[in-house]
Design an enzyme around this catalytic site. Structure first.
Site, PDB file in Angstrom:
ATOM      1  N   PHE A 160      -3.713  -8.074   0.253  1.00  0.00           N
ATOM      2  CA  PHE A 160      -3.983  -9.457   0.650  1.00  0.00           C
ATOM      3  C   PHE A 160      -4.695 -10.254  -0.443  1.00  0.00           C
ATOM      4  O   PHE A 160      -4.698 -11.477  -0.417  1.00  0.00           O
ATOM      5  CB  PHE A 160      -4.852  -9.477   1.923  1.00  0.00           C
ATOM      6  CG  PHE A 160      -6.315  -9.234   1.655  1.00  0.00           C
ATOM      7  CD1 PHE A 160      -7.149 -10.282   1.272  1.00  0.00           C
ATOM      8  CD2 PHE A 160      -6.869  -7.962   1.726  1.00  0.00           C
ATOM      9  CE1 PHE A 160      -8.500 -10.067   0.994  1.00  0.00           C
ATOM     10  CE2 PHE A 160      -8.209  -7.743   1.453  1.00  0.00           C
ATOM     11  CZ  PHE A 160      -9.021  -8.796   1.078  1.00  0.00           C
ATOM     12  N   LYS A 184       7.436  -6.039   0.381  1.00  0.00           N
ATOM     13  CA  LYS A 184       6.692  -6.041   1.653  1.00  0.00           C
ATOM     14  C   LYS A 184       5.337  -6.663   1.355  1.00  0.00           C
ATOM     15  O   LYS A 184       4.408  -5.982   0.931  1.00  0.00           O
ATOM     16  CB  LYS A 184       6.552  -4.604   2.155  1.00  0.00           C
ATOM     17  CG  LYS A 184       6.396  -4.437   3.656  1.00  0.00           C
ATOM     18  CD  LYS A 184       5.176  -5.068   4.273  1.00  0.00           C
ATOM     19  CE  LYS A 184       3.869  -4.389   3.991  1.00  0.00           C
ATOM     20  NZ  LYS A 184       2.709  -5.205   4.466  1.00  0.00           N
ATOM     21  N   GLU A 187       0.611  -8.546   5.274  1.00  0.00           N
ATOM     22  CA  GLU A 187       0.821  -9.249   6.542  1.00  0.00           C
ATOM     23  C   GLU A 187      -0.315 -10.235   6.822  1.00  0.00           C
ATOM     24  O   GLU A 187      -0.220 -11.070   7.711  1.00  0.00           O
ATOM     25  CB  GLU A 187       0.946  -8.236   7.696  1.00  0.00           C
ATOM     26  CG  GLU A 187      -0.329  -7.490   8.079  1.00  0.00           C
ATOM     27  CD  GLU A 187      -0.703  -6.357   7.124  1.00  0.00           C
ATOM     28  OE1 GLU A 187      -0.177  -6.308   5.985  1.00  0.00           O
ATOM     29  OE2 GLU A 187      -1.545  -5.521   7.514  1.00  0.00           O
ATOM     30  N   SER A 237      -5.519  -0.382  -1.025  1.00  0.00           N
ATOM     31  CA  SER A 237      -6.686   0.499  -0.947  1.00  0.00           C
ATOM     32  C   SER A 237      -6.333   1.931  -1.371  1.00  0.00           C
ATOM     33  O   SER A 237      -5.166   2.339  -1.333  1.00  0.00           O
ATOM     34  CB  SER A 237      -7.214   0.510   0.484  1.00  0.00           C
ATOM     35  OG  SER A 237      -6.216   1.035   1.336  1.00  0.00           O
ATOM     36  N   CYS A 292     -10.023  -6.392  -7.019  1.00  0.00           N
ATOM     37  CA  CYS A 292     -10.109  -4.971  -7.384  1.00  0.00           C
ATOM     38  C   CYS A 292     -10.877  -4.814  -8.691  1.00  0.00           C
ATOM     39  O   CYS A 292     -11.338  -3.736  -9.017  1.00  0.00           O
ATOM     40  CB  CYS A 292      -8.728  -4.362  -7.510  1.00  0.00           C
ATOM     41  SG  CYS A 292      -7.841  -4.938  -8.948  1.00  0.00           S
ATOM     42  N   GLU A 392     -16.226   1.282  -1.703  1.00  0.00           N
ATOM     43  CA  GLU A 392     -15.808  -0.040  -2.170  1.00  0.00           C
ATOM     44  C   GLU A 392     -16.124  -1.027  -1.037  1.00  0.00           C
ATOM     45  O   GLU A 392     -15.571  -0.907   0.056  1.00  0.00           O
ATOM     46  CB  GLU A 392     -14.301  -0.049  -2.451  1.00  0.00           C
ATOM     47  CG  GLU A 392     -13.801  -1.389  -2.935  1.00  0.00           C
ATOM     48  CD  GLU A 392     -12.287  -1.424  -3.152  1.00  0.00           C
ATOM     49  OE1 GLU A 392     -11.547  -0.816  -2.366  1.00  0.00           O
ATOM     50  OE2 GLU A 392     -11.855  -2.083  -4.123  1.00  0.00           O
TER      51      GLU A 392
HETATM   52  P1  NAD Z   1      -4.494  -2.176   2.157  1.00  0.00           P
HETATM   53  O1  NAD Z   1      -4.383  -0.833   1.559  1.00  0.00           O
HETATM   54  O2  NAD Z   1      -5.123  -2.313   3.493  1.00  0.00           O
HETATM   55  O3  NAD Z   1      -3.040  -2.848   2.288  1.00  0.00           O
HETATM   56  C1  NAD Z   1      -2.132  -2.830   1.220  1.00  0.00           C
HETATM   57  C2  NAD Z   1      -0.713  -2.828   1.769  1.00  0.00           C
HETATM   58  O4  NAD Z   1      -0.504  -1.622   2.521  1.00  0.00           O
HETATM   59  C3  NAD Z   1      -0.428  -3.983   2.721  1.00  0.00           C
HETATM   60  O5  NAD Z   1       0.854  -4.489   2.438  1.00  0.00           O
HETATM   61  C4  NAD Z   1      -0.513  -3.344   4.090  1.00  0.00           C
HETATM   62  O6  NAD Z   1       0.353  -3.937   5.023  1.00  0.00           O
HETATM   63  C5  NAD Z   1      -0.091  -1.916   3.843  1.00  0.00           C
HETATM   64  N1  NAD Z   1      -0.746  -0.964   4.759  1.00  0.00           N
HETATM   65  C6  NAD Z   1      -1.940  -1.132   5.383  1.00  0.00           C
HETATM   66  N2  NAD Z   1      -2.236  -0.025   6.108  1.00  0.00           N
HETATM   67  C7  NAD Z   1      -1.230   0.843   5.916  1.00  0.00           C
HETATM   68  C8  NAD Z   1      -0.975   2.173   6.385  1.00  0.00           C
HETATM   69  N3  NAD Z   1      -1.828   2.801   7.190  1.00  0.00           N
HETATM   70  N4  NAD Z   1       0.145   2.780   5.962  1.00  0.00           N
HETATM   71  C9  NAD Z   1       1.001   2.154   5.133  1.00  0.00           C
HETATM   72  N5  NAD Z   1       0.818   0.902   4.675  1.00  0.00           N
HETATM   73  C10 NAD Z   1      -0.284   0.246   5.058  1.00  0.00           C
HETATM   74  O7  NAD Z   1      -5.229  -3.095   1.074  1.00  0.00           O
HETATM   75  P2  NAD Z   1      -5.746  -4.575   1.231  1.00  0.00           P
HETATM   76  O8  NAD Z   1      -6.952  -4.575   2.119  1.00  0.00           O
HETATM   77  O9  NAD Z   1      -4.626  -5.490   1.535  1.00  0.00           O
HETATM   78  O10 NAD Z   1      -6.196  -4.884  -0.273  1.00  0.00           O
HETATM   79  C11 NAD Z   1      -7.466  -4.561  -0.774  1.00  0.00           C
HETATM   80  C12 NAD Z   1      -7.451  -3.258  -1.535  1.00  0.00           C
HETATM   81  O11 NAD Z   1      -6.498  -3.316  -2.578  1.00  0.00           O
HETATM   82  C13 NAD Z   1      -8.785  -2.948  -2.205  1.00  0.00           C
HETATM   83  O12 NAD Z   1      -9.048  -1.575  -2.078  1.00  0.00           O
HETATM   84  C14 NAD Z   1      -8.530  -3.302  -3.669  1.00  0.00           C
HETATM   85  O13 NAD Z   1      -9.367  -2.642  -4.585  1.00  0.00           O
HETATM   86  C15 NAD Z   1      -7.114  -2.891  -3.810  1.00  0.00           C
HETATM   87  N6  NAD Z   1      -6.475  -3.553  -4.940  1.00  0.00           N
HETATM   88  C16 NAD Z   1      -6.216  -2.816  -6.043  1.00  0.00           C
HETATM   89  C17 NAD Z   1      -5.638  -3.414  -7.160  1.00  0.00           C
HETATM   90  C18 NAD Z   1      -5.370  -2.611  -8.398  1.00  0.00           C
HETATM   91  O14 NAD Z   1      -4.597  -3.070  -9.217  1.00  0.00           O
HETATM   92  N7  NAD Z   1      -5.953  -1.436  -8.558  1.00  0.00           N
HETATM   93  C19 NAD Z   1      -5.328  -4.780  -7.138  1.00  0.00           C
HETATM   94  C20 NAD Z   1      -5.607  -5.498  -5.978  1.00  0.00           C
HETATM   95  C21 NAD Z   1      -6.168  -4.881  -4.881  1.00  0.00           C
END
Ligand code: NAD
Length: 508
Positions: A160, A184, A187, A237, A292, A392
């Site tokens: 997000f 994808k 959401e 994450s 991140c 985090e």
């Molecule tokens: P998230 O892991 O909750 O969601 C990421 C994606 O995975 C979304 O599209 C979501 O719909 C999907 N998802 C969520 N739960 C899932 C599950 N149980 N099984 C499969 N798919 C699932 O992450 P977020 O909260 O949207 O984003 C924040 C996180 O992203 C932080 O941890 C941040 O550090 C990380 N991030 C990392 C980078 C990088 O390049 N290392 C860049 C941006 C964000």
């Protein structure tokens, strides 16, 4: 079209799927609201696509791949040239929607789009990026060369916090290499992503080459396990990224998972004091800490300990408000759930004995009383066993640790399980050189707080922040999205050549 929603619009539209060039209303029964985090206004509703819809998107990608893979490189490149011009043209409009659905300030939303635009610009040089290698005369009259061929239908799953930049890390490079793609988006804030997808179609991306499905775990798992998906690029994450890496890996796919972080800024007492404090506050609290690459730990070395009161005073000056309001420094968190989580972690820090120097829990934002705001929060006296250090937080919370020497600081950073980004603040070249050599973190800033590489390099997290060898964007992603084929060839211009039968492995 739902994707051009603006804040203040009263009608709540549904976000569409994109399958085979058509905007499709999902037949699902499961929907989720897209909510403005400063006002709780529902901007749109997003479907959690059905299994049949995911299959249809992948099948469209598979069909389109047959012709797209053979589309001349110049034609693919020209679509990217058009796309970059369109993004530039519509950037301000997209930034308004991005800020409304994500919460970040308008200027930061424009930055989000710009950092993605840079990847599209880089995609315009695919002609040289996708070149193979050639060695003449590796044996008598024999040449060897490589082809970098696209691999098929690839998928991208995005978080997000950068709804423009991260989708743009993925689909432009994947498709310019000759692949087709299923995206994808998050959401939680898919609207600005969909505006970029609309522009991709306007730029000339053919039907089926770029498809979009929405949803959560079920949709992600379907992409990770589908036979026709060849590669998965995930950003999010660590928990979900590890799951995606394992599941997609077990199903034979290439996977890159860019994941969570705990980024340390190490401050030596010889650093430029004003610049360093500005950097810590900007990178610690900008985007409400939801980057991140946010600085979430400040490690004050030796006499730099004395800078804590100034750090606190500077952080206290930040203006918390809706991202759409002029002069805002810190916007709201993405959701009520995210706010509850951050508040819980602040509580844990107090309980575990850290000193709460600056408390952002009860911040009031007139006119936006329902917003998910947390103000800048600063802890000192933090130890490495506290949850505010081990987890985090992904909120505007900066924790301060103190050590005596650079060696201790390096050891501290290297013991943390995450390895996304880090920074050293110093005027000493020797200290900087030692730090960059010994630190085990993917992205290192020297007097730079958020060292996200420009797209002719690649994003390079390590340890608990990344799984998979190759990073998103840059030269590495061209490797990720292509298969190298090696051709060894010999041609005869004389029918009378006869080397005899050769039963050895050697070329002559
Ligand atoms: P998230 O892991 O909750 O969601 C990421 C994606 O995975 C979304 O599209 C979501 O719909 C999907 N998802 C969520 N739960 C899932 C599950 N149980 N099984 C499969 N798919 C699932 O992450 P977020 O909260 O949207 O984003 C924040 C996180 O992203 C932080 O941890 C941040 O550090 C990380 N991030 C990392 C980078 C990088 O390049 N290392 C860049 C941006 C964000």
């Amino acid at each position: 079209m739902n994707a051009s929603l603006t804040p203040g619009q009263t009608k709540v539209d549904s976000v569409k799927l994109l399958i085979d060039g058509q905007w499709v209303e999902s037949k699902t029964t499961e929907w989720r609201d897209v909510v403005n985090p400063a006002t709780q206004q529902v901007l749109a509703r997003v479907p959690f696509a059905t299994a049949e819809e995911v299959d249809a998107a992948i099948a469209a990608g598979q069909r389109a791949f047959k012709t797209w893979r053979d589309t001349p490189i110049g034609a693919r490149m020209r679509i990217m040239l058009k796309l970059q011009a369109l993004i530039r043209e519509h950037s301000k409009r997209i930034a308004v929607t991005l800020s409304a659905e994500q919460g970040k300030t308008i200027a930061d939303a424009e930055g989000d789009i710009f950092r993605g635009l840079e990847v599209v610009e880089h995609a315009c040089s695919i002609g040289t990026l996708q070149m193979g290698e050639f060695a003449e005369n590796v044996a008598g009259g024999v040449d060897t060369y490589t082809l970098r061929q696209p691999i098929g239908v690839c998928a991208g799953i995005t978080p997000f916090n950068f709804p423009a930049m991260i989708p743009l890390w993925m689909f432009p490079m994947a498709i310019v290499c000759g692949n087709t793609f299923v995206l994808k988006p998050s959401e939680q804030d898919p609207l600005s992503t969909m505006m970029l997808v609309e522009l991709a179609l306007e730029a000339g991306v053919p039907a089926g080459v770029l498809n979009v499905v929405h949803g959560g775990k079920q949709v992600v798992d379907a992409l990770c396990t589908h036979t026709d998906i060849k590669a998965i690029s995930f950003v999010g994450s660590t928990e979900v990224g590890t799951h995606v890496y394992n599941l997609a890996g077990q199903h034979g796919k290439r996977v890159q998972s860019m994941m969570g972080a705990k980024n340390h800024a190490v401050v030596l007492p010889d650093a430029n004091r004003t610049q360093t404090l500005n950097a810590l506050v900007g990178a610690g609290f900008g985007a409400a800490g939801q980057r991140c690459m946010a600085t979430s730990v400040a490690v004050l070395v030796g006499k730099a300990r004395e800078w804590l009161p100034e750090l606190k005073a500077l952080a206290a000056k930040l203006k918390v408000n809706a991202g759409s309001e002029p002069g805002t420094d810190v916007g709201p968190l993405i959701s009520k759930r995210a706010k509850e989580r951050v508040l819980g972690l602040i509580e844990s820090g107090i309980k575990e004995g850290a000193t709460l120097e600056l408390d952002g829990r009860d911040v009031q934002v007139p006119g936006y009383e329902q917003g998910n705001f947390v103000g800048p929060t600063l802890f000192s006296g933090v130890t490495t066993d506290m949850q505010i250090y081990t987890q985090e937080i992904f909120g505007p919370v900066l924790v301060v640790l103190e050590v005596d020497t650079l060696d201790e600081a390096i050891a501290l950073v290297n013991r943390n399980p995450f390895g996304n980004g880090t920074g050293l603040f110093t005027q000493s070249g020797a200290a900087a050189r030692k730090f960059q050599s010994e630190i085990d973190v993917g992205q290192v800033g020297i007097n730079i707080p958020i060292p996200v590489p420009v797209p002719f390099f690649s994003f390079t997290g390590s340890r608990g922040s990344k799984l998979g060898d190759l990073g998103p964007y840059g030269k590495q992603v061209v490797q990720f999205y292509t298969q190298t084929k090696t051709v060894t060839a010999r041609w005869f211009d004389d029918d009378s050549v006869n080397d005899g039968v050769n039963t050895t492995i050697s070329l002559r």
